[in-house]
Design a protein around this motif. Structure first.
Motif, short mmCIF file in Angstrom:
data_model
loop_
_atom_site.label_atom_id
_atom_site.label_comp_id
_atom_site.label_asym_id
_atom_site.label_seq_id
_atom_site.Cartn_x
_atom_site.Cartn_y
_atom_site.Cartn_z
N HIS A 160 0.99 -1.40 -0.02
CA HIS A 160 0.02 -0.05 -0.14
C HIS A 160 1.02 1.23 0.00
O HIS A 160 0.52 2.33 -0.92
CB HIS A 160 -0.84 0.20 1.26
CG HIS A 160 -1.81 -0.98 1.22
ND1 HIS A 160 -1.43 -2.47 1.79
CD2 HIS A 160 -3.10 -1.14 0.82
CE1 HIS A 160 -2.58 -2.95 1.58
NE2 HIS A 160 -3.70 -2.12 1.03
N ILE A 161 1.66 1.10 0.68
CA ILE A 161 2.80 2.46 0.77
C ILE A 161 4.17 1.67 0.79
O ILE A 161 4.70 1.02 1.23
CB ILE A 161 2.69 3.00 2.23
CG1 ILE A 161 1.27 3.72 2.29
CG2 ILE A 161 3.58 4.27 2.46
CD1 ILE A 161 1.06 4.15 3.67
N ALA A 162 5.25 2.57 0.11
CA ALA A 162 6.56 2.25 -0.04
C ALA A 162 7.34 3.61 0.50
O ALA A 162 7.07 4.60 0.09
CB ALA A 162 6.80 1.93 -1.49
N LEU A 163 8.30 3.30 1.19
CA LEU A 163 9.23 4.31 1.41
C LEU A 163 10.44 3.85 0.61
O LEU A 163 11.20 3.01 0.89
CB LEU A 163 9.57 4.32 2.99
CG LEU A 163 10.65 5.43 3.49
CD1 LEU A 163 9.94 6.81 3.09
CD2 LEU A 163 10.95 5.33 5.03
N ARG A 164 10.90 4.87 -0.21
CA ARG A 164 12.05 4.44 -1.37
C ARG A 164 13.18 5.56 -1.16
O ARG A 164 12.64 6.73 -0.81
CB ARG A 164 11.36 4.68 -2.70
CG ARG A 164 10.55 3.24 -3.00
CD ARG A 164 10.09 3.13 -4.44
NE ARG A 164 9.30 1.88 -4.48
CZ ARG A 164 8.64 1.38 -5.43
NH1 ARG A 164 8.85 2.19 -6.59
NH2 ARG A 164 7.97 0.32 -5.65
N ALA A 165 14.43 5.19 -1.39
CA ALA A 165 15.39 6.03 -1.35
C ALA A 165 15.98 6.31 -2.61
O ALA A 165 15.88 5.52 -3.79
CB ALA A 165 16.38 5.56 -0.55
N GLY A 166 16.43 7.67 -2.87
CA GLY A 166 17.29 8.10 -4.23
C GLY A 166 16.28 8.84 -5.12
O GLY A 166 15.73 9.44 -4.32
N ALA A 167 16.50 8.62 -6.30
CA ALA A 167 15.55 9.84 -7.36
C ALA A 167 14.21 9.35 -7.07
O ALA A 167 13.82 8.40 -6.72
CB ALA A 167 16.11 9.25 -8.49
N ARG A 168 13.76 10.55 -7.37
CA ARG A 168 12.17 10.42 -7.14
C ARG A 168 11.57 9.55 -8.38
O ARG A 168 11.98 9.76 -9.55
CB ARG A 168 11.62 12.00 -7.66
CG ARG A 168 9.91 12.06 -7.26
CD ARG A 168 9.72 13.48 -7.78
NE ARG A 168 8.31 13.74 -7.96
CZ ARG A 168 7.72 14.14 -6.87
NH1 ARG A 168 8.21 14.53 -5.65
NH2 ARG A 168 6.20 14.26 -6.86
N PRO A 169 10.68 8.67 -7.69
CA PRO A 169 10.08 7.71 -8.68
C PRO A 169 9.25 8.29 -9.59
O PRO A 169 8.70 9.29 -9.18
CB PRO A 169 9.12 7.04 -7.78
CG PRO A 169 9.88 6.99 -6.06
CD PRO A 169 10.23 8.18 -6.12
N GLU A 170 9.28 8.03 -10.86
CA GLU A 170 8.66 8.78 -11.88
C GLU A 170 7.49 7.84 -12.53
O GLU A 170 6.96 8.41 -13.60
CB GLU A 170 9.72 8.85 -13.08
CG GLU A 170 10.60 9.88 -12.61
CD GLU A 170 10.16 11.43 -12.26
OE1 GLU A 170 9.13 11.63 -12.92
OE2 GLU A 170 10.86 11.97 -11.72
N HIS A 171 6.91 6.80 -11.69
CA HIS A 171 5.83 6.06 -12.31
C HIS A 171 4.48 6.71 -12.64
O HIS A 171 4.17 7.65 -11.64
CB HIS A 171 5.59 4.93 -11.51
CG HIS A 171 4.76 3.63 -12.13
ND1 HIS A 171 3.43 4.06 -12.30
CD2 HIS A 171 4.85 2.46 -12.57
CE1 HIS A 171 2.62 2.86 -12.92
NE2 HIS A 171 3.90 1.98 -13.18
N PRO A 172 4.04 6.80 -13.69
CA PRO A 172 2.89 7.69 -13.80
C PRO A 172 1.57 7.58 -13.02
O PRO A 172 0.97 8.38 -12.62
CB PRO A 172 2.40 7.43 -15.39
CG PRO A 172 2.91 6.21 -15.56
CD PRO A 172 4.25 6.16 -14.98
N ASP A 173 1.49 6.35 -12.20
CA ASP A 173 0.40 6.20 -11.57
C ASP A 173 0.72 6.15 -10.08
O ASP A 173 -0.04 5.97 -9.28
CB ASP A 173 0.01 4.87 -11.86
CG ASP A 173 -0.78 4.78 -13.19
OD1 ASP A 173 -1.23 5.74 -13.65
OD2 ASP A 173 -0.80 3.69 -13.85
N TYR A 174 2.00 6.57 -9.71
CA TYR A 174 2.48 6.75 -8.37
C TYR A 174 2.10 8.16 -7.75
O TYR A 174 2.45 9.10 -8.58
CB TYR A 174 3.88 6.29 -8.05
CG TYR A 174 4.06 4.96 -8.12
CD1 TYR A 174 3.16 3.97 -8.54
CD2 TYR A 174 5.45 4.49 -8.23
CE1 TYR A 174 3.51 2.61 -8.75
CE2 TYR A 174 5.82 3.04 -8.19
CZ TYR A 174 4.79 2.15 -8.47
OH TYR A 174 5.25 0.80 -8.82
N VAL A 175 1.43 8.15 -6.71
CA VAL A 175 1.59 9.52 -5.88
C VAL A 175 2.82 9.52 -5.03
O VAL A 175 3.03 8.59 -4.01
CB VAL A 175 0.24 9.62 -5.13
CG1 VAL A 175 0.24 10.89 -4.23
CG2 VAL A 175 -0.95 9.33 -5.91
#
Length: 295
Positions: A144-159
């Motif tokens: 449901h929620i991911a905490l990711r490191a690094g470059a900003r995720p660019e997936h078009p369906d991600y908030v």
């Protein structure tokens, strides 16, 4: 998956119940259907998809690889439908079910305060944490929620929302200092022992600095696993890089070098647009935000 499959809401719901409960009989009881209706729904969905969703055996039904994909879609549909029903009813009942978060294990403690607050307010909702290094595919409902490191995720369906920056530094534990002292500057590094990730591990912001400044023959212990390296630094085996929050939360760690902005990593809270507005996701995001910005 065929576009017209998205018209098969009833069949998707039936497949979800069979996958969740394991048998046609249990799914039929849950849905209030006859067994024949459940079987017909499965047949219709498999014909639409052009492949088997389930492998039938004596003890029940097992999902095929195609079935795993169908289940992810059906699970998201199930959650969104339940959330919508609650909103239509105007209910403020407690959030229930399960919410899954994915995060690298060394950074899980950054969310523990927020999770504790979430559980106080939502005691009927179970929190599951996936600490794998594999990136969960939110579009398949793997988290449901991911905490990711690094470059900003660019997936078009991600908030995507900023969680803040996490700094690292070179640290020594008091156990090491008592036996070996500390280097005055980088010119004395060759006199010390180090804990370091493998030389070809370029994921970390200080990887290049290590390659440029630490001789390989001074590396006492090397592991790709961050938790192993943290334990080794804490045991006094050598100097090594730690997240600043890890060093501050533990006793006995001392920074060796001045802070360096190049050793800072941005972190992002990521949700999928389909589930972002559901009650459980919003409740967890609020807990995280409140923890970051206490009133």
């Amino acid at each position: 998956m065929s576009i017209t499959t998205m018209d098969k809401w009833a069949e998707l719901r039936t497949a979800y119940q069979v996958a969740t409960l394991g048998t046609v009989s249990a799914a039929a009881d849950r849905l209030g259907f006859h067994r024949a209706t459940v079987n017909r729904h499965i047949d219709v969905l498999e014909a639409e998809l052009g492949g088997r969703i389930f492998i039938r055996h004596a003890r029940g039904y097992t999902l095929t690889e195609l079935g795993e994909d169908v289940l992810r879609v059906a699970q998201k549909t199930h959650e969104m439908t339940n959330d919508l029903a609650g909103r239509i009813a105007g209910s403020k009942a407690a959030v229930t079910g399960e919410i899954k978060l994915t995060i690298l294990a060394p950074f899980a403690k950054l969310l523990m305060g927020a999770i504790a607050n979430f559980r106080v307010n939502n005691p009927k909702c179970q929190v599951q944490i996936d600490a794998s290094e594999n990136l969960a595919r939110l579009e398949y409902g793997e988290a449901h929620i991911a905490l990711r490191a690094g470059a900003r995720p660019e997936h078009p369906d991600y908030v995507v929302a900023s969680f803040g920056d996490i700094g690292f530094n070179l640290y020594a534990h008091e156990k090491y200092i008592s036996q070996n002292g500390l280097p005055k500057d980088t010119s004395e590094l060759h006199n010390h022992q180090f804990i370091a990730p493998p030389p070809n591990d370029s994921r970390l912001p200080f990887a290049q600095w290590i390659r440029d400044n630490i001789p390989l023959d001074r590396v006492a212990l090397s592991s790709r696993n961050v938790e192993v390296n943290i334990a080794a630094i804490g045991a006094g085996i050598g100097l090594g890089f730690l997240p600043d929050h890890e060093a501050e939360a533990s006793q006995g760690f001392h920074p060796v070098l001045p802070s360096n902005p190049d050793w800072t990593v941005p972190f992002w809270l990521v949700t999928h647009v389909d589930l972002h507005r559901t009650e459980k996701v919003q409740a967890m995001l609020k807990s995280i935000k409140d923890r970051q910005n206490p009133s």
